[in-house]
Design a protein around this motif. Structure first.
Motif, PDB file in Angstrom:
ATOM      1  N   TRP A 285      -1.901  -5.932   4.619  1.00 53.04           N
ATOM      2  CA  TRP A 285      -1.208  -4.794   4.023  1.00 53.04           C
ATOM      3  C   TRP A 285       0.258  -4.717   4.440  1.00 53.04           C
ATOM      4  O   TRP A 285       0.612  -5.064   5.553  1.00 53.04           O
ATOM      5  CB  TRP A 285      -1.871  -3.473   4.436  1.00 53.04           C
TER       6      TRP A 285
ATOM      7  N   MET B 146      -9.081   0.702   0.663  1.00 54.78           N
ATOM      8  CA  MET B 146      -8.428  -0.500   1.183  1.00 54.78           C
ATOM      9  C   MET B 146      -9.443  -1.591   1.509  1.00 54.78           C
ATOM     10  O   MET B 146      -9.179  -2.779   1.283  1.00 54.78           O
ATOM     11  CB  MET B 146      -7.587  -0.136   2.406  1.00 54.78           C
TER      12      MET B 146
ATOM     13  N   LYS C  42      -9.863  -5.431  -0.191  1.00 59.03           N
ATOM     14  CA  LYS C  42     -10.092  -6.659   0.571  1.00 59.03           C
ATOM     15  C   LYS C  42     -11.336  -7.400   0.089  1.00 59.03           C
ATOM     16  O   LYS C  42     -11.286  -8.613  -0.171  1.00 59.03           O
ATOM     17  CB  LYS C  42     -10.222  -6.326   2.053  1.00 59.03           C
TER      18      LYS C  42
ATOM     19  N   ILE D  95       0.838  -1.195   0.000  1.00 58.86           N
ATOM     20  CA  ILE D  95       0.000   0.000   0.000  1.00 58.86           C
ATOM     21  C   ILE D  95       0.880   1.255   0.000  1.00 58.86           C
ATOM     22  O   ILE D  95       1.679   1.463   0.911  1.00 58.86           O
ATOM     23  CB  ILE D  95      -0.924   0.005   1.237  1.00 58.86           C
TER      24      ILE D  95
END
Length: 206
Positions: free
Chosen positions: A198, A186, A190, A103
């Motif tokens: 992450w 994020m 998922k 990330i």
């Protein structure tokens, strides 16, 4: 492949073996890195690997993915398409291996210039305005360098709370919109793409 990184919890009842599924040249892999990596899954699983660290998945100004721009645009990644990534993750899961996303949210590259010629207009990669930011989401003390040229991105957000990254505008992580929309992105990685965890790039920049 990078060398394996091993971590053994203190109770020794279980263990985690994580391997990097890419290197600095993987974005140049003929046929796509995702398609190349999927062929190695049986070997990876047989070696006892429990987690694989995958590269930054989004559109990026650099082929390696570390200068992200349109975060929801996974089809523009040099590693492969969004569907190829989902297929790869699904196959890892079928072999008992979890996938960790790299990330990159300390900094971000803009899509276009503002009226003063400063690169601070961002696009999220969706038809709506998710992650479509402007100067208000950039740290007020941000400075960007390119070669011998130093420019002010025109940020009007809070001062940077961490180390400076001068390759792209530093994002204001105290901004509530930034916090909300990055969290939503994020969670999308998922629930929609299939990532399990992450790895945060340039964490000292936050």
């Amino acid at each position: 492949m990078s060398p394996l990184l091993h971590h053994h919890p203190p109770n020794n009842d279980s263990f985690t073996n994580i391997v990097s599924g890419f290197n600095w040249e993987s974005s140049k892999k003929k046929g796509g890195s995702y398609n190349f990596l999927i062929k190695s899954i049986p070997e990876i699983a047989a070696s006892g690997i429990t987690h694989v660290w995958l590269p930054p998945p989004s559109h990026s100004a650099s082929s390696e993915g570390y200068l992200p721009g349109r975060l929801y645009d996974l089809d523009a990644s040099q590693y492969g398409t969004q569907d190829e990534l989902k297929t790869l993750i699904k196959e890892f899961h079928s072999n008992g291996i979890q996938c960790v996303a790299d990330i990159v949210i300390n900094h971000r590259t803009a899509e276009r210039q503002d009226s003063d010629g400063r690169w601070n207009i961002f696009e999220g990669g969706t038809p709506d305005d998710r992650l479509d930011w402007d100067h208000s989401c950039i740290c007020i003390d941000d400075i960007t360098k390119s070669g011998d040229t130093t420019t002010n991105s025109g940020g009007t957000g809070n001062p940077d709370t961490g180390a400076d990254f001068n390759g792209a505008p530093d994002i204001d992580h105290l901004n509530t919109r930034v916090q909300r929309e990055l969290s939503d992105w994020m969670n999308w990685l998922k629930t929609e793409i299939g990532f399990d965890g992450w790895r945060f790039d340039f964490a000292r920049g936050y």
